[in-house]
Design an enzyme around this catalytic site. Structure first.
Site, PDB file in Angstrom:
ATOM      1  N   GLY A 128      85.075  98.773  50.691  1.00 12.36           N
ATOM      2  CA  GLY A 128      84.717  99.457  49.595  1.00 12.36           C
ATOM      3  C   GLY A 128      84.588 101.006  49.942  1.00 12.36           C
ATOM      4  O   GLY A 128      84.397 101.685  48.815  1.00 12.36           O
ATOM      5  N   LYS A 129      84.781 101.269  50.912  1.00  8.71           N
ATOM      6  CA  LYS A 129      84.488 102.740  51.321  1.00  8.71           C
ATOM      7  C   LYS A 129      85.480 103.544  50.808  1.00  8.71           C
ATOM      8  O   LYS A 129      86.663 103.045  50.464  1.00  8.71           O
ATOM      9  CB  LYS A 129      84.292 103.113  52.752  1.00  8.71           C
ATOM     10  CG  LYS A 129      83.162 102.425  53.218  1.00  8.71           C
ATOM     11  CD  LYS A 129      81.953 103.271  52.777  1.00  8.71           C
ATOM     12  CE  LYS A 129      80.546 102.828  53.593  1.00  8.71           C
ATOM     13  NZ  LYS A 129      80.188 101.426  53.805  1.00  8.71           N
ATOM     14  N   ASN A 130      85.497 104.967  50.649  1.00 11.05           N
ATOM     15  CA  ASN A 130      86.510 105.950  50.001  1.00 11.05           C
ATOM     16  C   ASN A 130      87.878 105.624  50.969  1.00 11.05           C
ATOM     17  O   ASN A 130      88.942 105.667  50.639  1.00 11.05           O
ATOM     18  CB  ASN A 130      85.939 107.546  50.336  1.00 11.05           C
ATOM     19  CG  ASN A 130      85.050 107.852  49.144  1.00 11.05           C
ATOM     20  OD1 ASN A 130      84.221 106.766  48.784  1.00 11.05           O
ATOM     21  ND2 ASN A 130      85.123 108.841  48.772  1.00 11.05           N
ATOM     22  N   ALA A 172      79.052 107.368  56.955  1.00 10.16           N
ATOM     23  CA  ALA A 172      79.786 106.012  56.447  1.00 10.16           C
ATOM     24  C   ALA A 172      80.211 106.403  55.050  1.00 10.16           C
ATOM     25  O   ALA A 172      81.010 105.562  54.620  1.00 10.16           O
ATOM     26  CB  ALA A 172      78.595 105.004  56.771  1.00 10.16           C
ATOM     27  N   TYR A 185      84.402  99.907  56.016  1.00  9.60           N
ATOM     28  CA  TYR A 185      83.929  98.772  55.194  1.00  9.60           C
ATOM     29  C   TYR A 185      84.996  98.760  53.810  1.00  9.60           C
ATOM     30  O   TYR A 185      85.286  99.886  53.282  1.00  9.60           O
ATOM     31  CB  TYR A 185      82.592  98.728  54.737  1.00  9.60           C
ATOM     32  CG  TYR A 185      82.302  97.464  54.244  1.00  9.60           C
ATOM     33  CD1 TYR A 185      81.991  96.242  54.671  1.00  9.60           C
ATOM     34  CD2 TYR A 185      82.079  97.579  52.618  1.00  9.60           C
ATOM     35  CE1 TYR A 185      81.665  95.093  54.171  1.00  9.60           C
ATOM     36  CE2 TYR A 185      81.822  96.347  51.927  1.00  9.60           C
ATOM     37  CZ  TYR A 185      81.537  95.069  52.898  1.00  9.60           C
ATOM     38  OH  TYR A 185      81.119  93.957  52.219  1.00  9.60           O
TER      39      TYR A 185
END
Length: 366
Positions: free
Chosen positions: A184-186, A158, A182
Site C-alpha cells: 500500500g505504500k506510494n 517508510a 509494503y
C-alpha cells in the site's frame, strides 16, 4: 464502496510491463537478489540522490540493519516518536537498545525538534525521525543537534518515497535512510520489501553483509547476519513501478489539493503542509474530535477509511515495560484519538473525490 486503497487499478494500468518483468525473472531463475534487485538498488539510490541502496525483505529489516550498522546495541538509547507504526520502536528493540520517545509537533505530526535535546543522555546514540504520512520531519535542527552531540541520524522514510525537505530528497539527509515497499505504500511491491540508502560506504558494506548472513562472499561469514534478502520478483516489479512514482506522486498531491478545497468548510481539520516540505501524501489524514462516529458514518455512506494510528506505541501493551503512561505525550495521544485517513491513491477519479468529500461534510456534523 470507494476503497481506502485500490491496488488492482494500479496493477491494471501497468499490467503488461509488470507481467513481462515477472516472466523475465521466472525465466532467469534468479529468485533471490540477482540482477533485477541489483538494478533496482542502483536506480532507487539514484532517485534518492544517494550513493548506495541495499534492498531487503521489509522496511522493518531496513531499520534494524541501519541501526546495527550504526553500532546501536544493548544499553544504547535511540530518540524517536511514539506516534508511528510499531516497527519504528520494534527495530530499536531488536538491537537490544531502548527507544526514548518525545512528543510530536501538533501541526506536522512529526517529531517535535524542540523536545529532542532534553531527551539526550549519555546513553543516547541516535535520533530516528519518522517522515509521517509523506511529510518530512524538520531535518535541519535534527542534523544540527546530532552533529553537536555526535549522534547518528537514521530516517524512517517508510511513508515518504520521493518527499523532499528544502529541495533535498528524503533519505539523503541523515546518515541512513530506510524505506518500506509494503504493497500500500506510494512505491509498493507485490509482497514485502524494503531498502536502506546511504552515502556512507562503510555503512553500505556492513548492511549488505548483514542482510545476507553476514557474508562478504559466499560462505565467508564476516558478521553474524540475517536472512533479509529481497526476492528477485519484487526487485523487477519495483523497477517498473519506480518509473511511474513521480507521476503517481503528482496525482496524489493534486488529489490532496482538491480534498483541501472540498473540505474547507467541513467539520474536519485537513493536513497542513510545512513550509520546508514537499509532501507526497502517503496518507491524507483529517482530524475530528468525534473520529470514531465520523468513520462509522462514512462507512455507512460507502467510503472506506483507515486510522494511522489509534494507539501510540508508548501505550501499547507490548511496550509497557518502557514505563510510559497516559499523558506523557499529549499531542501524540490526541492525534491518535482524532486522525482519520481518507482514500488516497493516484487512481482516484474526480468524481470519487467529490463523493468522498461530500460524505465527509455530511458525516462531520457530529
Amino acid at each position: 464502496m470507494i476503497p481506502f486503497v485500490d491496488l488492482k487499478s494500479q496493477y491494471l494500468s501497468i499490467k503488461d510491463e509488470i507481467d513481462t518483468a515477472i516472466l523475465k525473472v521466472l525465466e532467469s531463475t534468479q529468485f533471490v537478489l540477482g540482477k533485477e534487485v541489483a538494478a533496482f538498488e542502483e536506480e532507487f539510490a539514484a532517485y534518492c540522490d544517494t550513493d548506495s541502496g541495499i534492498a531487503v525483505n521489509t522496511g522493518t529489516s531496513a531499520l534494524h540493519l541501519a541501526l546495527l550498522a550504526a553500532g546501536i546495541g544493548p544499553g544504547d538509547e535511540v530518540i524517536t516518536v511514539s506516534f508511528t507504526f510499531v516497527a519504528t520502536a520494534a527495530a530499536i528493540c531488536y538491537t537490544g537498545a531502548t527507544p526514548v520517545f518525545v512528543d510530536i509537533d501538533p501541526v506536522s505530526y512529526t517529531i517535535d525538534v524542540t523536545q529532542i535535546e532534553k531527551a539526550i543522555t549519555e546513553r543516547t546514540k541516535a535520533i530516528l525521525p519518522v517522515h509521517l504520512y509523506g511529510q518530512p520531519a524538520d531535518m535541519e535542527p535534527i542534523m544540527e543537534i546530532a552533529q553537536r552531540y555526535g549522534l547518528v541520524v537514521i530516517e524512517d522514510a517508510a511513508q515518504a518515497h520521493g518527499a523532499e525537505y528544502k529541495g533535498r530528497r528524503i533519505g539523503s539527509i541523515g546518515d541512513i535512510g530506510c524505506f518500506s515497499f509494503y504493497p500500500g505504500k506510494n512505491l509498493g511491491a507485490y509482497g514485502e520489501g524494503g531498502i536502506v540508502v546511504t552515502n556512507n560506504p562503510e555503512y553500505a558494506r556492513t548492511i549488505r553483509m548483514l542482510r545476507d548472513w553476514g557474508q562478504e562472499r559466499k560462505y565467508h561469514h564476516v558478521l553474524k547476519g540475517y536472512n533479509y534478502r529481497m526476492d528477485g520478483i519484487q526487485g523487477a516489479i519495483l523497477r517498473v513501478k519506480l518509473r511511474y512514482l513521480d507521476q503517481w506522486t503528482e496525482a496524489r498531491r493534486s488529489h490532496a489539493a482538491r480534498y483541501d478545497e472540498l473540505l474547507a468548510e467541513s467539520g474536519v481539520k485537513t493536513p497542513v503542509v510545512m513550509p520546508y516540505s514537499h509532501h507526497v501524501y502517503h496518507v491524507y489524514a483529517v482530524r475530528n474530535s468525534q473520529r470514531d462516529v465520523l468513520q462509522q458514518k462514512l462507512n455507512e455512506q460507502g467510503v472506506q477509511t483507515g486510522i494511522h494510528y489509534p494507539i501510540p506505541v508508548h501505550l501499547q501493551q507490548a511496550y509497557a515495560d518502557l514505563g510510559y503512561k497516559p499523558g506523557d505525550f499529549p499531542y501524540s495521544e490526541l492525534a491518535a484519538n482524532e486522525v482519520l485517513s481518507l482514500p488516497m491513491y493516484a487512481e482516484l477519479s474526480p468524481e470519487q473525490l467529490k463523493i468522498v468529500s461530500a460524505a465527509v461534510v455530511r458525516a462531520s456534523d457530529v
